[in-house]
Write a protein that holds these residues in place. Structure first.
Motif, PDB file in Angstrom:
ATOM      1  N   CYS A 234      44.652  13.340 -13.439  1.00  0.00           N
ATOM      2  CA  CYS A 234      45.520  14.418 -12.966  1.00  0.00           C
ATOM      3  C   CYS A 234      45.575  14.450 -11.443  1.00  0.00           C
ATOM      4  O   CYS A 234      44.545  14.643 -10.783  1.00  0.00           O
ATOM      5  N   PRO A 235      46.758  14.282 -10.845  1.00  0.00           N
ATOM      6  CA  PRO A 235      46.841  14.211  -9.381  1.00  0.00           C
ATOM      7  C   PRO A 235      46.770  15.560  -8.685  1.00  0.00           C
ATOM      8  O   PRO A 235      46.451  15.636  -7.502  1.00  0.00           O
ATOM      9  N   THR A 236      47.055  16.645  -9.403  1.00  0.00           N
ATOM     10  CA  THR A 236      47.095  17.961  -8.762  1.00  0.00           C
ATOM     11  C   THR A 236      45.829  18.777  -8.976  1.00  0.00           C
ATOM     12  O   THR A 236      45.630  19.790  -8.314  1.00  0.00           O
ATOM     13  N   GLY A 237      44.984  18.348  -9.936  1.00  0.00           N
ATOM     14  CA  GLY A 237      43.831  19.160 -10.297  1.00  0.00           C
ATOM     15  C   GLY A 237      44.175  20.228 -11.318  1.00  0.00           C
ATOM     16  O   GLY A 237      43.376  21.131 -11.574  1.00  0.00           O
ATOM     17  N   ALA A 238      45.375  20.135 -11.923  1.00  0.00           N
ATOM     18  CA  ALA A 238      45.778  21.110 -12.941  1.00  0.00           C
ATOM     19  C   ALA A 238      44.856  21.040 -14.156  1.00  0.00           C
ATOM     20  O   ALA A 238      44.590  22.049 -14.803  1.00  0.00           O
ATOM     21  N   ILE A 239      44.381  19.836 -14.487  1.00  0.00           N
ATOM     22  CA  ILE A 239      43.380  19.678 -15.540  1.00  0.00           C
ATOM     23  C   ILE A 239      42.043  19.459 -14.851  1.00  0.00           C
ATOM     24  O   ILE A 239      41.893  18.539 -14.045  1.00  0.00           O
ATOM     25  N   SER A 240      41.096  20.319 -15.149  1.00  0.00           N
ATOM     26  CA  SER A 240      39.788  20.199 -14.506  1.00  0.00           C
ATOM     27  C   SER A 240      38.676  20.258 -15.543  1.00  0.00           C
ATOM     28  O   SER A 240      38.785  20.951 -16.558  1.00  0.00           O
ATOM     29  N   TYR A 241      37.625  19.511 -15.265  1.00  0.00           N
ATOM     30  CA  TYR A 241      36.461  19.492 -16.148  1.00  0.00           C
ATOM     31  C   TYR A 241      35.693  20.797 -15.977  1.00  0.00           C
ATOM     32  O   TYR A 241      35.659  21.377 -14.890  1.00  0.00           O
ATOM     33  N   ASP A 242      35.072  21.263 -17.044  1.00  0.00           N
ATOM     34  CA  ASP A 242      34.408  22.558 -16.989  1.00  0.00           C
ATOM     35  C   ASP A 242      32.893  22.463 -17.109  1.00  0.00           C
ATOM     36  O   ASP A 242      32.188  23.439 -16.855  1.00  0.00           O
ATOM     37  N   LEU A 243      32.378  21.309 -17.528  1.00  0.00           N
ATOM     38  CA  LEU A 243      30.931  21.141 -17.700  1.00  0.00           C
ATOM     39  C   LEU A 243      30.489  19.797 -17.136  1.00  0.00           C
ATOM     40  O   LEU A 243      30.325  18.842 -17.901  1.00  0.00           O
ATOM     41  N   PRO A 244      30.265  19.634 -15.868  1.00  0.00           N
ATOM     42  CA  PRO A 244      30.356  20.655 -14.825  1.00  0.00           C
ATOM     43  C   PRO A 244      31.767  20.753 -14.261  1.00  0.00           C
ATOM     44  O   PRO A 244      32.589  19.865 -14.497  1.00  0.00           O
ATOM     45  N   THR A 245      32.032  21.795 -13.487  1.00  0.00           N
ATOM     46  CA  THR A 245      33.302  21.906 -12.793  1.00  0.00           C
ATOM     47  C   THR A 245      33.326  20.881 -11.665  1.00  0.00           C
ATOM     48  O   THR A 245      32.273  20.416 -11.215  1.00  0.00           O
ATOM     49  N   PRO A 246      34.517  20.491 -11.190  1.00  0.00           N
ATOM     50  CA  PRO A 246      34.580  19.533 -10.078  1.00  0.00           C
ATOM     51  C   PRO A 246      33.799  20.003  -8.854  1.00  0.00           C
ATOM     52  O   PRO A 246      33.108  19.218  -8.203  1.00  0.00           O
ATOM     53  N   GLN A 247      33.883  21.293  -8.543  1.00  0.00           N
ATOM     54  CA  GLN A 247      33.182  21.827  -7.383  1.00  0.00           C
ATOM     55  C   GLN A 247      31.668  21.764  -7.577  1.00  0.00           C
ATOM     56  O   GLN A 247      30.922  21.455  -6.635  1.00  0.00           O
ATOM     57  N   ALA A 248      31.208  22.045  -8.811  1.00  0.00           N
ATOM     58  CA  ALA A 248      29.769  21.997  -9.085  1.00  0.00           C
ATOM     59  C   ALA A 248      29.239  20.577  -8.958  1.00  0.00           C
ATOM     60  O   ALA A 248      28.135  20.364  -8.428  1.00  0.00           O
ATOM     61  N   LEU A 249      30.006  19.593  -9.423  1.00  0.00           N
ATOM     62  CA  LEU A 249      29.577  18.201  -9.312  1.00  0.00           C
ATOM     63  C   LEU A 249      29.568  17.759  -7.851  1.00  0.00           C
ATOM     64  O   LEU A 249      28.652  17.057  -7.410  1.00  0.00           O
ATOM     65  N   HIS A 250      30.578  18.177  -7.085  1.00  0.00           N
ATOM     66  CA  HIS A 250      30.596  17.864  -5.656  1.00  0.00           C
ATOM     67  C   HIS A 250      29.364  18.454  -4.958  1.00  0.00           C
ATOM     68  O   HIS A 250      28.702  17.784  -4.148  1.00  0.00           O
ATOM     69  N   SER A 251      29.088  19.702  -5.251  1.00  0.00           N
ATOM     70  CA  SER A 251      27.946  20.373  -4.637  1.00  0.00           C
ATOM     71  C   SER A 251      26.643  19.664  -5.000  1.00  0.00           C
ATOM     72  O   SER A 251      25.757  19.484  -4.148  1.00  0.00           O
ATOM     73  N   TYR A 252      26.524  19.269  -6.233  1.00  0.00           N
ATOM     74  CA  TYR A 252      25.329  18.563  -6.713  1.00  0.00           C
ATOM     75  C   TYR A 252      25.149  17.236  -5.973  1.00  0.00           C
ATOM     76  O   TYR A 252      24.051  16.919  -5.499  1.00  0.00           O
ATOM     77  N   LEU A 253      26.233  16.468  -5.848  1.00  0.00           N
ATOM     78  CA  LEU A 253      26.166  15.185  -5.154  1.00  0.00           C
ATOM     79  C   LEU A 253      25.798  15.376  -3.681  1.00  0.00           C
ATOM     80  O   LEU A 253      24.994  14.618  -3.124  1.00  0.00           O
TER      81      LEU A 253
END
Length: 556
Positions: A234-253
C-alpha cells in the motif's frame, strides 16, 4: 568463541530484554465457532478410512471426487467396514468458500445436461455449513497459497493425514485470532469518484482475503493470515498492520539500534525472520552483532522499516526467507529487495539489504565480514511519522551520508514520481485535484492554478484517468533532490475570466474558450453566445430579461 563475541551476545540479550514492541492492551480479534462437523473430500476409499478415524468429531460426510486408489480385496474390506454410518456423495464439486466454522460447499445436484447447484451441507448433515474440511484429493480443491483456517489439505501423504486427524478434535468450540490489519478508506487510492486507481494490495494477498466491494477495499479478517503483503504494497498507508502497528515497529527498531550502539559501540545488523519457520533457524550461535526481529511474516516489515533502521545506525538489514514462504510474498520481497538496493546504489551507499535463504543463513560469518568494512552511518535524528515521510526521511539521511546526489532513479511501476501537465490542453477544471487521495495535487485557492508536491504522489493514476482533456501524464521515479521533491510546483496557472456583465471572475480563460469551441455553435446558444461569458447569476438574469421582453419567444 572470542571474548568480543561473548560480550556482544550479552549486550544483545540485555537490549532485547529491555526493549519491547508496544502492543494494544486489548488487541482487536475475530472469533470462530465450530461444532466439529467435517467434510472429507477425496477418493472414496481413502476418504472413508479417514472418516473412520474421526468418530470423536461432530457430523461427517464424504464427497468422493476421485476413483478409489486400490482394488485389493483386503483393502476394500477395510473400506467397507470403516465409518459405516457416514454417507458418501458423488456430485461434481463447484466451489468451496469460507473458513473455520463457516465452509460453504456447492455441488452440482442436477441430472446430466441439467445443472443445479446445491449446498452439500444442507443435504448431507442438515446444517447451513461445514466447520472443517479434510481434503485428500490429488490436488487441493481450494487453490490458494495460504489456505483458509479449518481447511486441511493432506493429499495422499500419510504423515500429514495423521497430523491432521490429531489436530481436528482440538478445533471444536470457540476460538479467537488477531485482526491483523485495518483499512483507512479516507486515504485509499483504489477508487475515487467512480474512477479506478491503485490495485497493489489486490495483487499481493496470498490468502485471497482482499476484495474490491462497491469500489472500496475490504479485507476479510477471517481469511487473513497476517502476511502483511497488503500493508507492504500500500503506497498511502491506507492499509496498516495492527500487531504491531507500523509506528510501534519503527519505535522498536529505533530503540534496538540506538541501545545496542550505545552499549556495544558498534553498529548492529538487523535480522528479520518469521515466527514459524524462520525462528527455527535462528539459534544461540547467531553472531553477537546480529539482532533478530521476529514478525508474523517477513513482509510485515516493509522498505520504510529497512531504510529507517539503517538511517538510525544499523549496519545492514538481513531478511530470512524460507521455502515455506508463499510464492507471492517471495515475489514481493524480491522486488522490494532489488528496489532498496537500487536506491542505495544510486546514492553511493553499499547494498546494505540482503535476503537470506535456509542455506545462506549458515554463511553469516562471511556476509558479516564483508559488511564490517562498510562506511559507518551516523544515526539520523528523525522520528517515524507516516509511511512515506518516514521512508523519504531515511533515504534523505542515507543520501547525506553518502553521495548527496540530486538525481532521479527511474523505474516502472514505482509508487513515487512526477505528474506533468500539458498546459495547452489543461483547462484547470481541477478534476484531478478532487480525485487525488494524498493531496499531492491542490488548487490555487482564490486564483486559477494547479499545484503539485512530488513527495506526496503515489502514482495511482487517478488524476490521469479523471482528466477530461487527457492533459496529465505520470513519470515513475525516486527523486533524490529533497528540496525539489518537497517544494510546491505550479503546473499551470491563469488569470481568471471576468463576467462580461458584472465583472466578477468566475472561470478560467481556457475553460471559457473551451466552452465556446465545444457548445458555442449549438442552437441553444447561437443567439445568446454572450451568456457563455457570464457568471451563473448574470446568465439567469439575462435569460429572464429576455423572456420578459418577448414572453412568447420560449414557445416558438
Amino acid at each position: 568463541m572470542n571474548n568480543d563475541t561473548v560480550e556482544l551476545k550479552e549486550v544483545r540479550q540485555q537490549v532485547l530484554a529491555k526493549t519491547q514492541i508496544l502492543q494494544n492492551l486489548i488487541p482487536p480479534t475475530v472469533s470462530y465457532t465450530t461444532e466439529g462437523n467435517v467434510l472429507v473430500i477425496g477418493p472414496e476409499d481413502l476418504a472413508r478410512l479417514a472418516a473412520g478415524k474421526l468418530s470423536n468429531m461432530g457430523k461427517l460426510a464424504i464427497l468422493a471426487n476421485e476413483s478409489i486408489t486400490s482394488q485389493d480385496e483386503d483393502h476394500l474390506e477395510k473400506v467397507m467396514a470403516a465409518a459405516e454410518d457416514v454417507e458418501s456423495f458423488y456430485n461434481k464439486l463447484i466451489e468451496i468458500k469460507g473458513f473455520l466454522g463457516q465452509f460453504q460447499v456447492k455441488v452440482d445436484s442436477g441430472d446430466e445436461g441439467d445443472a443445479k447447484t446445491t449446498d452439500l451441507s444442507l443435504a448431507a448433515i442438515r446444517k447451513a455449513h461445514f466447520d472443517l474440511i479434510l481434503d485428500l484429493s490429488q490436488s487441493p480443491c481450494i487453490n490458494l497459497e495460504m489456505l483458509p483456517p479449518g481447511y486441511f489439505y493432506v493429499g495422499q501423504d500419510e504423515a500429514k493425514l495423521e497430523e491432521a486427524i490429531a489436530q481436528l478434535p482440538d478445533l471444536i468450540g470457540e476460538f479467537d485470532k488477531p485482526r491483523y490489519v485495518k483499512v483507512n478508506s479516507e486515504v485509499c487510492a483504489h477508487n475515487r469518484n467512480g474512477i479506478d486507481g491503485c490495485n497493489r494490495c489486490l495483487n499481493f494477498c496470498p490468502a485471497d482475503a482482499i476484495q474490491s466491494i462497491d469500489k472500496m477495499i475490504e479485507i476479510d479478517p477471517y481469511l487473513c493470515h497476517g502476511a502483511g503483503s497488503c500493508t507492504n504494497a500500500c503506497p498511502t498507508g491506507a492499509i496498516s498492520y495492527d500487531l504491531p502497528t507500523p509506528q510501534a515497529l519503527h519505535s522498536y527498531l529505533h530503540k534496538l539500534v540506538t541501545r545496542f550502539r550505545e552499549q556495544a559501540q558498534i553498529a548492529p545488523v538487523i535480522l528479520f525472520h518469521d515466527a514459524a519457520n524462520g525462528a527455527k533457524l535462528v539459534g544461540e550461535d547467531l553472531p553477537g552483532s546480529v539482532i533478530p526481529v521476529e514478525l508474523e511474516e517477513i513482509t510485515v516489515a516493509s522498505m520504510d522499516h529497512w531504510m529507517s533502521a539503517l538511517a538510525w545506525g544499523a549496519r545492514q538489514i538481513l531478511v530470512l526467507n524460507t521455502e515455506a514462504t508463499a510464492p507471492t510474498l517471495t515475489q514481493m520481497l524480491q522486488g522490494e529487495h532489488k528496489l532498496a538496493n537500487d536506491i542505495l546504489d544510486e546514492m553511493g551507499q553499499p547494498q546494505r539489504v540482503s535476503v537470506l535463504d535456509e542455506t545462506s543463513i549458515g554463511d553469516l560469518s562471511r556476509i558479516l565480514e564483508i559488511s564490517a568494512n562498510w562506511p559507518v552511518i551516523v544515526p539520523g535524528e528523525f522520528a517515524a511519522t507516516t509511511k512515506r515521510n518516514t521512508l523519504y526521511a531515511a533515504i534523505d539521511h542515507l543520501n547525506e551520508q553518502a553521495g548527496s546526489v540530486d538525481t532521479c532513479l527511474s523505474q516502472s511501476n514505482l509508487p513515487y514520481g512526477q505528474v506533468s501537465v500539458n498546459t495547452q490542453a489543461c483547462t484547470l477544471c481541477l478534476s484531478c485535484v478532487s480525485t487525488c487521495p494524498t493531496q499531492a495535487l491542490t488548487d490555487g485557492g482564490d486564483k486559477p492554478a494547479l499545484h503539485f508536491v512530488e513527495q506526496d504522489c503515489v502514482q495511482c493514476g487517478l488524476c490521469e484517468s479523471a482528466c477530461p482533456e487527457k492533459a496529465i501524464s505520470l513519470t515513475s521515479q525516486m527523486n533524490f533532490d529533497k528540496a525539489e521533491r518537497q517544494k510546491r510546483q505550479t503546473l499551470k496557472e491563469e488569470v481568471p475570466f471576468d463576467c462580461v456583465r458584472c465583472g466578477t471572475p468566475f472561470a478560467t480563460q481556457s475553460m471559457v474558450h473551451r466552452m465556446l469551441e465545444v457548445v458555442g455553435g449549438h442552437s441553444a446558444f447561437s443567439a445568446n453566445i454572450e451568456r457563455l461569458k457570464m457568471c451563473s447569476d448574470c446568465r439567469v438574469k439575462d435569460m429572464f430579461e429576455d423572456i420578459l421582453q418577448d414572453p412568447e419567444k420560449q414557445l416558438r
